[in-house]
Design an enzyme around this catalytic site. Structure first.
Site, mmCIF file in Angstrom:
data_model
loop_
_atom_site.group_PDB
_atom_site.id
_atom_site.type_symbol
_atom_site.label_atom_id
_atom_site.label_comp_id
_atom_site.label_asym_id
_atom_site.label_seq_id
_atom_site.Cartn_x
_atom_site.Cartn_y
_atom_site.Cartn_z
ATOM 1 N N CYS A 122 0.799 -1.234 0.000
ATOM 2 C CA CYS A 122 0.000 0.000 0.000
ATOM 3 C C CYS A 122 0.830 1.282 0.000
ATOM 4 O O CYS A 122 0.288 2.361 -0.234
ATOM 5 C CB CYS A 122 -0.938 0.012 1.200
ATOM 6 S SG CYS A 122 -2.015 -1.429 1.285
ATOM 7 N N HIS A 378 -9.046 3.429 -2.383
ATOM 8 C CA HIS A 378 -7.624 3.141 -2.158
ATOM 9 C C HIS A 378 -7.083 2.257 -3.284
ATOM 10 O O HIS A 378 -6.962 1.051 -3.136
ATOM 11 C CB HIS A 378 -7.476 2.454 -0.788
ATOM 12 C CG HIS A 378 -6.121 1.942 -0.466
ATOM 13 N ND1 HIS A 378 -4.956 2.508 -0.948
ATOM 14 C CD2 HIS A 378 -5.726 0.899 0.315
ATOM 15 C CE1 HIS A 378 -3.919 1.839 -0.474
ATOM 16 N NE2 HIS A 378 -4.360 0.851 0.286
ATOM 17 N N CYS A 408 -0.419 2.347 6.595
ATOM 18 C CA CYS A 408 -0.020 1.008 6.997
ATOM 19 C C CYS A 408 0.275 0.232 5.715
ATOM 20 O O CYS A 408 -0.153 0.616 4.629
ATOM 21 C CB CYS A 408 -1.099 0.329 7.831
ATOM 22 S SG CYS A 408 -2.699 0.153 7.004
ATOM 23 N N GLY A 410 0.652 -3.741 3.931
ATOM 24 C CA GLY A 410 0.395 -5.163 4.032
ATOM 25 C C GLY A 410 1.637 -5.972 4.357
ATOM 26 O O GLY A 410 2.739 -5.630 3.944
#
Length: 422
Positions: A122, A378, A408, A410
Site C-alpha cells: 500500500c 484506495h 499502513c 500489508g
C-alpha cells in the site's frame, strides 16, 4: 600561539557559533536551500469504484499514459530532461514493469528516460516518490517522476498472491503474512478494544468530509479529467465518458446508516464495507528535482520533500504501521507532532486509523480534513503518490506549511514522509 593553533581556534569558534545558529524544529525545515528536493507538479486522475466506476474498463497503463501526459503539459517540463521514473503498483504481474515503460514512451518521454516499477504494497506510490527524491539527493539523477497506478477492476482478487511454499508455511510469523487484511484487522480491533461505534463514527466523518469537499470543488486543482470508453453493464453498450471526479463518494452517510451494514469478516464483528477502504482504480504522479534545478528551468515550486521513514511491525498488526513510522519521520525532520499542520493518513480500515490517531495523540481536525480512502477509495499502488497531490492542494488552499503522509502496509510495515508547502 602559532599560526596553526590560531587557525584551529578560529575554526572551532566558527563551528561553535554555527551550531547555536542552526534553526531547530519547524524553522529548520521551512528554510530554503538550493539542494532542497522540491516538487514542481503533483496531480492525479479521479479515483473510481472498482468494477463499477468510470475506469472499470480502462487498463492501468492507459491511466498512466494520461497521467504522464498531464504532468508534462501541466508542468511544462521538457520530457527529455526527465532521467528516471518510478511507478508504484501492487497487482499487475511483475508490477507492470514492461507495460509502464511502454506507457511512458506513449506519453511522450523519450527512450532516454528510464523507468522502473516497484511494489511495497500500500505504500508503493510513496516509495516511488521517495526513491526518486533520494536518487536526486545523492546525485544519481537531476530530475525524476514518482508515480503510482492501480486497476483493481481488472487485477484485484486471489490471484494477486501466490501460494506459499512448505518452507514459508512452516514458519509461524512468515505464515501470518498471508492472513487476509480484513481478518487481521478484525482481530486487531477486538484485541485493542476498538468498538464498531468508534469505527463507524470515523467512517461517517470521512464520507461527510469528502462529500463536502467535493461539493466545494476542493479536489478540482489536483484532478486531471480523463476521457474513456465505458461499457454499460446493463446494456453492453460502449459509451464515451469524461471522468472528472471521484465517483466512490457517497452522500448523506451517517453513523446510523453504517450501523445497519453486516460485518464482513466475522459474525458479530465490527469491520464491514462501509468502514473500510474501497476497491478502486486510479493513478497519480509527482515531478521532483532540486530547488536549484527548478529555478534554473523556471519551474514553479509546489513544495519540498523533507524526509521519510519505513518500519516493520508484526504481520498481524499491519494496521499499526503509521503509529510506528510517523514518530521516526518526525524525529528525522527534527519536529514534533504539534508542528505538523496537516496529516494525510491512509484509511485502509477505520479500526487502524482510529487506534493510530488516538495513540499518537493527533488533532483529529488535522487528519484527512477532506476525507480519505474510506470515502473515495484506495487504488493500492496509487495512494502514496495521490496523497502528495491531496496534501499540497489542501496546504495551499488553507495557507498552511507542514504536512505528513503515512499509511499502513500489508504484511506488517508502515511508511511516512514529511513535506513542506512552498
Amino acid at each position: 600561539m602559532s599560526p596553526a593553533q590560531e587557525r584551529l581556534s578560529q575554526v572551532q569558534s566558527h563551528l561553535a557559533s554555527s551550531e547555536v545558529d542552526i534553526p531547530r524544529g519547524k524553522e529548520s525545515i521551512l528554510r530554503k536551500s538550493p539542494d532542497d528536493i522540491v516538487v514542481t507538479c503533483a496531480l492525479r486522475t479521479p479515483i473510481t469504484r472498482g468494477g463499477k466506476g468510470g475506469f472499470k474498463d480502462t487498463a492501468a497503463p492507459d491511466l498512466l499514459v494520461h497521467t504522464f501526459k498531464s504532468l508534462i503539459s501541466s508542468s511544462g517540463i521538457d520530457p527529455s530532461l526527465v532521467e528516471d521514473i518510478s511507478v508504484g503498483n501492487v497487482l499487475a504481474p511483475g508490477s507492470g514493469a514492461t507495460e509502464f515503460r511502454a506507457a511512458a514512451l506513449v506519453a511522450g518521454f523519450p527512450e532516454t528516460t528510464a523507468l522502473k516499477s516497484l511494489n511495497r504494497q500500500c505504500s508503493s506510490g510513496l516509495q516511488a516518490c521517495v526513491d526518486i527524491a533520494n536518487a536526486i539527493r545523492c546525485g544519481m539523477i537531476d530530475i525524476g517522476v514518482g508515480a503510482g497506478v492501480e486497476s483493481m477492476s481488472s487485477q484485484y482478487g486471489p490471484g494477486a498472491v501466490s501460494e506459499f511454499s512448505e518452507l514459508l508455511d512452516g514458519h509461524r510469523e512468515a505464515k501470518n503474512c498471508k492472513v487476509p487484511m480484513g481478518v487481521l484487522s478484525e482481530q486487531m480491533a477486538s484485541d485493542r478494544k476498538i468498538t464498531r461505534e468508534a469505527q463507524d463514527a470515523f467512517a461517517a466523518r470521512s464520507y461527510q468530509r469528502a462529500e463536502a469537499a467535493q461539493k466545494a470543488g476542493k479536489f478540482r486543482n489536483e484532478i486531471v479529467p480523463m476521457k474513456v470508453k465505458w461499457v454499460d453493464p446493463k446494456t453492453d453498450e460502449e459509451k464515451e465518458l469524461v471522468v472528472d471526479k471521484d465517483d466512490g463518494i457517497r452522500s448523506a452517510m451517517s453513523v446510523e446508516g453504517l450501523a445497519k451494514i453486516k460485518a464482513a469478516f466475522k459474525e458479530g464483528g465490527s469491520i464491514h464495507a462501509g468502514n473500510a477502504s474501497q476497491v478502486s482504480d486510479g493513478a497519480a504522479a509527482v515531478l521532483l528535482m532540486k530547488r536549484s534545478t527548478a529555478e534554473k528551468l523556471g519551474q514553479k515550486i509546489v513544495g519540498k520533500f523533507v524526509c521519510s521513514s519505513v518500519v516493520g511491525v508484526k504481520p498481524l498488526l499491519m494496521g499499526i504501521g503509521p503509529w510506528k513510522a510517523i514518530p521516526v519521520a518526525l524525529e528525522k525532520a527534527g519536529i514534533g507532532k504539534e508542528e505538523v499542520d496537516l496529516w494525510e493518513i491512509n484509511e485502509a480500515f477505520a479500526s487502524q486509523c482510529v487506534w493510530c490517531v488516538k495513540e499518537l495523540g493527533l488533532d483529529e481536525s488535522k487528519v484527512n480534513p477532506n476525507g480519505g480512502a474510506i470515502a473515495f477509495g484506495h487504488p493500492l499502488g496509487c495512494t502514496g503518490a495521490r496523497q502528495v497531490s491531496t496534501l499540497f492542494n489542501e496546504l495551499g488552499r488553507t495557507g498552511k506549511k507542514v504536512g505528513v503522509t503515512s499509511m499502513c502496509v500489508g504484511t506488517g510495515m508502515g511508511m511516512a514522509a514529511v513535506w513542506v508547502k512552498e
